[in-house]
Design an enzyme around this catalytic site. Structure first.
Site, PDB file in Angstrom:
ATOM      1  N   ILE A 119       0.817  -1.212   0.000  1.00  0.00           N
ATOM      2  CA  ILE A 119       0.000   0.000   0.000  1.00  0.00           C
ATOM      3  C   ILE A 119       0.852   1.265   0.000  1.00  0.00           C
ATOM      4  O   ILE A 119       0.458   2.293  -0.555  1.00  0.00           O
ATOM      5  CB  ILE A 119      -0.980  -0.009   1.192  1.00  0.00           C
ATOM      6  N   VAL A 150       7.787 -10.408  16.075  1.00  0.00           N
ATOM      7  CA  VAL A 150       8.879 -10.380  15.104  1.00  0.00           C
ATOM      8  C   VAL A 150       9.512  -8.989  15.109  1.00  0.00           C
ATOM      9  O   VAL A 150       8.822  -7.971  15.196  1.00  0.00           O
ATOM     10  CB  VAL A 150       8.377 -10.736  13.686  1.00  0.00           C
ATOM     11  N   TYR A 176      -7.770  -7.455  15.101  1.00  0.00           N
ATOM     12  CA  TYR A 176      -6.544  -8.189  14.806  1.00  0.00           C
ATOM     13  C   TYR A 176      -6.709  -9.663  15.165  1.00  0.00           C
ATOM     14  O   TYR A 176      -6.422 -10.560  14.362  1.00  0.00           O
ATOM     15  CB  TYR A 176      -5.385  -7.575  15.592  1.00  0.00           C
ATOM     16  N   LYS A 206      -6.812 -12.813  12.464  1.00  0.00           N
ATOM     17  CA  LYS A 206      -5.771 -13.843  12.484  1.00  0.00           C
ATOM     18  C   LYS A 206      -6.352 -15.228  12.741  1.00  0.00           C
ATOM     19  O   LYS A 206      -5.801 -16.237  12.295  1.00  0.00           O
ATOM     20  CB  LYS A 206      -4.710 -13.491  13.530  1.00  0.00           C
ATOM     21  N   ASP A 229      -3.399  -1.737  -2.732  1.00  0.00           N
ATOM     22  CA  ASP A 229      -4.046  -2.046  -1.459  1.00  0.00           C
ATOM     23  C   ASP A 229      -4.775  -3.381  -1.595  1.00  0.00           C
ATOM     24  O   ASP A 229      -5.574  -3.565  -2.520  1.00  0.00           O
ATOM     25  CB  ASP A 229      -5.036  -0.915  -1.152  1.00  0.00           C
ATOM     26  N   VAL A 230      -4.528  -4.315  -0.675  1.00  0.00           N
ATOM     27  CA  VAL A 230      -5.208  -5.606  -0.758  1.00  0.00           C
ATOM     28  C   VAL A 230      -6.715  -5.480  -0.543  1.00  0.00           C
ATOM     29  O   VAL A 230      -7.464  -6.414  -0.848  1.00  0.00           O
ATOM     30  CB  VAL A 230      -4.623  -6.625   0.240  1.00  0.00           C
TER      31      VAL A 230
END
Length: 274
Positions: A38, A205, A172, A176, A75-76
């Site tokens: 994006i 991460v 979120y 997920k 953008d997905v």
């Protein structure tokens, strides 16, 4: 012999972080990359998101690794962005073998009037994954040579992890978990085509999504989070590196994993093994 020689991978969220790492590792193993990002700020996201300069750096690093790459800003959440990028990539590289639905955001610490954060999280990380799969799977089926799809979930997609119950955190967690359902559906439907579909579940991460000033300040100002042992990895490492996820994805994309499908693969320093 490079494990992915001659293969072509589509990667969303490629401009930095895990997506960049995946692109470099796949290129090192011989794959060509079609990358989408994006390169813009979503207002509910509290940390600075990737830029066009980041995307250009990914392109440079992939080429430095000996690979070929086509990148696009998109953008997905926008199916036409995905379709255009995929069309351009297949026109250039001639095929598609691997799909890595990686684009993600973490709008998890904004309190108050943050209902939009729910929608942004679900739109990017669940609907966005659906968009990527819906537009790439027909190409894999048409080629009739199998393929590999890897969806980036999270340790939060296998267990209850939450700093709070703010709208973004809820979105979120829901997204997920939701992509695991998509993975199981697609893995069953596509097994007859030798198209393998798996999810990967990282712990924290070391990327700008987590390792940023704003998130650090939030944790430091909430001792109940900072001192909560349930948020810590059993292996004594605070964050793993993006390449640790990339190495697992290389394996799942390779012929070494040709009969592995429908799997939720944790790369989590033992987080889910409590």
């Amino acid at each position: 012999m490079q494990r992915l020689s001659g293969k072509v991978a589509f990667i969303s969220g490629v401009a930095r972080g895990q997506g960049r790492s995946h692109a470099i590792r796949l290129a090192e193993e011989g794959a060509s990359v079609i990358g989408l990002d994006i390169c813009d700020q979503i207002p509910t996201v509290f940390y600075p998101m990737a830029t066009r300069e980041d995307l250009a750096e990914t392109e440079r690093l992939v080429k430095e690794a000996g690979g070929q790459i086509l990148t696009a800003v998109g953008d997905v959440r926008n199916r036409e962005d995905i379709r255009r990028t995929l069309t351009d990539g297949i026109e250039r590289f001639g095929r598609l073998d691997t799909v890595i639905a990686n684009a993600g955001i973490m709008p998890v610490i904004g309190a108050g009037e943050q209902t939009q954060a729910w929608h942004d999280a679900v739109d990017v990380m669940l609907t966005g994954v659906w968009n990527v799969l819906d537009l790439t799977v027909p190409q894999l089926i048409e080629q009739n040579e199998g393929g590999s799809i890897v969806i980036t979930s999270s340790a939060a997609g296998l267990t209850s992890i939450g700093l709070n119950t703010f709208a973004g955190q809820a979105g979120y967690s829901a997204a997920k978990h939701g992509v695991v359902g998509l993975m199981r559906l697609f893995s069953k439907q596509l097994a007859k085509n030798f198209i393998r579909v798996n999810t990967i579940h990282p712990t924290g991460v070391n990327t700008p999504m987590v390792a940023n000033l704003e998130y650090g300040e939030f944790v430091n100002s909430h001792p109940e989070v900072a001192n909560d042992e349930s948020y810590k990895n059993p292996m004594p490492v605070e964050l793993i590196e993006a390449v640790d996820i990339s190495n697992a994805i290389v394996f799942l994309a390779s012929d070494e994993a040709r009969y592995i499908t429908g799997v939720t693969l944790p790369v989590d320093a033992g987080y889910n093994n409590r």
